[in-house]
Write a protein that holds these residues in place. Structure first.
Motif, PDB file in Angstrom:
ATOM      1  N   VAL A 215      12.387  27.127  -7.257  1.00  0.00           N
ATOM      2  CA  VAL A 215      13.022  25.912  -7.795  1.00  0.00           C
ATOM      3  C   VAL A 215      12.479  24.712  -7.041  1.00  0.00           C
ATOM      4  N   ILE A 216      12.198  23.649  -7.778  1.00  0.00           N
ATOM      5  CA  ILE A 216      11.716  22.407  -7.173  1.00  0.00           C
ATOM      6  C   ILE A 216      12.623  21.262  -7.607  1.00  0.00           C
ATOM      7  N   CYS A 217      13.023  20.460  -6.640  1.00  0.00           N
ATOM      8  CA  CYS A 217      13.770  19.232  -6.906  1.00  0.00           C
ATOM      9  C   CYS A 217      12.904  18.055  -6.492  1.00  0.00           C
ATOM     10  N   VAL A 218      12.804  17.058  -7.343  1.00  0.00           N
ATOM     11  CA  VAL A 218      11.993  15.883  -7.031  1.00  0.00           C
ATOM     12  C   VAL A 218      12.670  14.637  -7.570  1.00  0.00           C
ATOM     13  N   GLU A 219      12.540  13.544  -6.829  1.00  0.00           N
ATOM     14  CA  GLU A 219      13.089  12.272  -7.280  1.00  0.00           C
ATOM     15  C   GLU A 219      12.175  11.670  -8.342  1.00  0.00           C
ATOM     16  N   TYR A 220      12.759  11.260  -9.450  1.00  0.00           N
ATOM     17  CA  TYR A 220      11.988  10.596 -10.506  1.00  0.00           C
ATOM     18  C   TYR A 220      12.449   9.152 -10.645  1.00  0.00           C
ATOM     19  N   ASN A 221      11.640   8.346 -11.306  1.00  0.00           N
ATOM     20  CA  ASN A 221      11.979   6.941 -11.515  1.00  0.00           C
ATOM     21  C   ASN A 221      12.707   6.818 -12.850  1.00  0.00           C
ATOM     22  N   GLY A 222      14.036   6.712 -12.766  1.00  0.00           N
ATOM     23  CA  GLY A 222      14.867   6.751 -13.963  1.00  0.00           C
ATOM     24  C   GLY A 222      14.980   5.456 -14.732  1.00  0.00           C
ATOM     25  N   ILE A 223      14.205   4.448 -14.367  1.00  0.00           N
ATOM     26  CA  ILE A 223      14.266   3.209 -15.150  1.00  0.00           C
ATOM     27  C   ILE A 223      13.440   3.333 -16.437  1.00  0.00           C
ATOM     28  N   PHE A 224      12.550   4.332 -16.485  1.00  0.00           N
ATOM     29  CA  PHE A 224      11.685   4.496 -17.657  1.00  0.00           C
ATOM     30  C   PHE A 224      12.322   5.460 -18.656  1.00  0.00           C
ATOM     31  N   PRO A 225      12.160   5.206 -19.940  1.00  0.00           N
ATOM     32  CA  PRO A 225      12.759   6.071 -20.967  1.00  0.00           C
ATOM     33  C   PRO A 225      12.142   7.467 -20.934  1.00  0.00           C
ATOM     34  N   PRO A 226      12.837   8.446 -21.520  1.00  0.00           N
ATOM     35  CA  PRO A 226      12.437   9.847 -21.364  1.00  0.00           C
ATOM     36  C   PRO A 226      11.157  10.251 -22.073  1.00  0.00           C
ATOM     37  N   ASP A 227      10.660   9.427 -22.981  1.00  0.00           N
ATOM     38  CA  ASP A 227       9.443   9.800 -23.700  1.00  0.00           C
ATOM     39  C   ASP A 227       8.193   9.121 -23.152  1.00  0.00           C
ATOM     40  N   LEU A 228       8.335   8.426 -22.023  1.00  0.00           N
ATOM     41  CA  LEU A 228       7.219   7.662 -21.466  1.00  0.00           C
ATOM     42  C   LEU A 228       6.736   8.297 -20.164  1.00  0.00           C
ATOM     43  N   ALA A 229       5.452   8.660 -20.126  1.00  0.00           N
ATOM     44  CA  ALA A 229       4.860   9.248 -18.916  1.00  0.00           C
ATOM     45  C   ALA A 229       4.108   8.175 -18.141  1.00  0.00           C
ATOM     46  N   VAL A 230       4.626   7.791 -16.980  1.00  0.00           N
ATOM     47  CA  VAL A 230       3.968   6.799 -16.120  1.00  0.00           C
ATOM     48  C   VAL A 230       4.029   7.271 -14.672  1.00  0.00           C
ATOM     49  N   VAL A 231       2.996   6.925 -13.910  1.00  0.00           N
ATOM     50  CA  VAL A 231       2.906   7.296 -12.499  1.00  0.00           C
ATOM     51  C   VAL A 231       2.394   6.099 -11.713  1.00  0.00           C
ATOM     52  N   GLN A 232       2.986   5.836 -10.562  1.00  0.00           N
ATOM     53  CA  GLN A 232       2.493   4.742  -9.713  1.00  0.00           C
ATOM     54  C   GLN A 232       1.100   5.088  -9.194  1.00  0.00           C
ATOM     55  N   PRO A 233       0.265   4.099  -8.938  1.00  0.00           N
ATOM     56  CA  PRO A 233      -1.023   4.379  -8.295  1.00  0.00           C
ATOM     57  C   PRO A 233      -0.781   4.966  -6.900  1.00  0.00           C
ATOM     58  N   ILE A 285      20.332  31.109 -19.823  1.00  0.00           N
ATOM     59  CA  ILE A 285      20.979  30.588 -18.613  1.00  0.00           C
ATOM     60  C   ILE A 285      20.655  29.130 -18.317  1.00  0.00           C
ATOM     61  N   PHE A 286      19.646  28.564 -19.012  1.00  0.00           N
ATOM     62  CA  PHE A 286      19.295  27.168 -18.790  1.00  0.00           C
ATOM     63  C   PHE A 286      19.223  26.422 -20.120  1.00  0.00           C
ATOM     64  N   PRO A 287      19.329  25.085 -20.077  1.00  0.00           N
ATOM     65  CA  PRO A 287      19.326  24.293 -21.321  1.00  0.00           C
ATOM     66  C   PRO A 287      18.014  24.447 -22.091  1.00  0.00           C
ATOM     67  N   ASP A 288      18.151  24.395 -23.394  1.00  0.00           N
ATOM     68  CA  ASP A 288      16.993  24.509 -24.281  1.00  0.00           C
ATOM     69  C   ASP A 288      17.140  23.472 -25.393  1.00  0.00           C
ATOM     70  N   PRO A 289      16.133  22.616 -25.616  1.00  0.00           N
ATOM     71  CA  PRO A 289      14.772  22.654 -25.069  1.00  0.00           C
ATOM     72  C   PRO A 289      14.693  22.045 -23.658  1.00  0.00           C
ATOM     73  N   PRO A 290      13.741  22.500 -22.866  1.00  0.00           N
ATOM     74  CA  PRO A 290      13.582  22.009 -21.492  1.00  0.00           C
ATOM     75  C   PRO A 290      12.717  20.745 -21.440  1.00  0.00           C
ATOM     76  N   THR A 291      13.144  19.719 -22.135  1.00  0.00           N
ATOM     77  CA  THR A 291      12.344  18.497 -22.267  1.00  0.00           C
ATOM     78  C   THR A 291      13.038  17.299 -21.647  1.00  0.00           C
ATOM     79  N   SER A 292      12.247  16.300 -21.335  1.00  0.00           N
ATOM     80  CA  SER A 292      12.787  15.050 -20.804  1.00  0.00           C
ATOM     81  C   SER A 292      13.724  14.390 -21.805  1.00  0.00           C
ATOM     82  N   GLU A 293      13.336  14.417 -23.059  1.00  0.00           N
ATOM     83  CA  GLU A 293      14.153  13.769 -24.080  1.00  0.00           C
ATOM     84  C   GLU A 293      15.562  14.355 -24.139  1.00  0.00           C
ATOM     85  N   TYR A 294      15.689  15.643 -23.873  1.00  0.00           N
ATOM     86  CA  TYR A 294      16.985  16.305 -23.955  1.00  0.00           C
ATOM     87  C   TYR A 294      17.763  16.228 -22.635  1.00  0.00           C
TER      88      TYR A 294
END
Length: 325
Positions: A215-233, A285-294
């Motif tokens: 299992v991996i836990c990571v902090e994400y930047n939640g100001i961006f909507p779930p369908d947008l893939a962006v990464v800081q330089p 045992i886990f939510p389906d679909p496993p997507t950001s949008e959901y």
């Protein structure tokens, strides 16, 4: 001559005696005035102290009211019907030592999938008091904390000395980056739980990671909507405190999918995301679909800042251990 001296003395007494008496009166009045000034000064100091007490009491009462409202807000958020859908993790949130509800989500994930070694690694723990694996120590897990700041490391060595001495906790002082992550972790056994919170280059560190934690836990930047893939330089410097940090949830979903993981949930406050290895994931045992949008939750900094997860007393290094540890 003696008569003359007596005459002079009588004149002097007539002139100076009233003045002397008046000086004595003036001196007495000065004493009274000084006494009143002292009394006034003491009263003023007492007033200042009382005013400070009143101000402190008002601030404390205002904080209590704010905290109650924040908890009511969190309870209202939990009424969202989506959280009641099959296998969602949000309603399992609780805080023991984590910053928000991460302790509860981690606890629930490892009820659904059994840990192999009960071994964790957390990167970026500060002083270790409010982190994602402090509660796991209490439950008898073993693990590694990786922290770059010298002051924090000194605090950990002091406050968690018992866990370090008995082999439950190991401290590594290192600033983690994509170039050194695998070298730092090379001698660490199979990892059940990895938490990454380095306020910036988390995406690039996970991209370079060769280990396969369950299992991996990571902090994400939640100001961006779930369908947008962006990464800081990528940048070597530490986070500057602005919202220019990390990566969006969708970016992490796509990255972790390539590495063999599925998204299983996020915190209500929109801070941390949880991923499980494909072979451990099941729609039973886990939510389906496993997507950001959901599974997306937007960033709600006000929940943490206003005390929604505050549980009363000041958090401190644990002195507790579970009976089966």
């Amino acid at each position: 001559m003696s008569d003359f001296k007596e005459y002079i003395k009588s004149i002097r007494d007539k002139i100076f005696s009233p003045i002397s008496k008046r000086l004595d009166v003036i001196s007495a009045k000065e004493d009274i005035i000084c006494g009143k000034f002292d009394l006034l000064n003491n009263n003023f100091e007492a007033f200042k102290s009382q005013k400070q007490n009143i101000d402190d009491a008002m601030l404390y009462r205002a904080w209590n009211i704010q905290e109650i409202l924040a908890k009511m807000y969190l309870d209202k958020l939990k009424e969202n019907p989506i959280y009641k859908q099959k296998n969602r993790l949000e309603l399992f949130e609780f805080k023991v030592y984590s910053q928000a509800g991460e302790d509860g989500i981690i606890h629930e994930i490892f009820k659904r999938i059994k840990p192999i070694n009960k071994f964790f690694v957390e990167i970026g723990v500060q002083d270790g008091i409010e982190c994602n694996t402090h509660f796991l120590l209490v439950k008898g897990w073993k693990g590694v904390w990786i922290e770059a700041d010298n002051g924090y490391v000194e605090s950990i060595n002091k406050n968690f000395e018992a866990f370090i001495k008995d082999g439950h906790l190991r401290i590594i002082q290192e600033k983690i980056n994509p170039k050194n992550i695998n070298e730092v972790l090379k001698d660490i056994p199979n990892i059940d739980f990895l938490s990454v919170d380095i306020d910036g280059n988390d995406y690039y560190v996970l991209e370079a990671l060769e280990k396969k934690p369950s299992v991996i836990c990571v902090e994400y930047n939640g100001i961006f909507p779930p369908d947008l893939a962006v990464v800081q330089p990528y940048k070597e410097s530490f986070w500057d405190g602005t919202n220019n940090f990390g990566a969006s949830l969708k970016a992490f979903e796509l990255l972790m999918s390539k590495k063999g993981y599925k998204l299983v949930g996020t915190t209500i406050g929109g801070v941390n995301a949880f991923f499980v290895k494909n072979e451990l994931w099941s729609k039973d045992i886990f939510p389906d679909p496993p997507t950001s949008e959901y599974l997306y939750n937007n960033f709600k900094n006000e929940l943490i800042k206003s005390g929604a997860y505050h549980i009363g007393h000041k958090p401190a290094p644990t002195v507790f251990r579970a009976f089966d540890s």
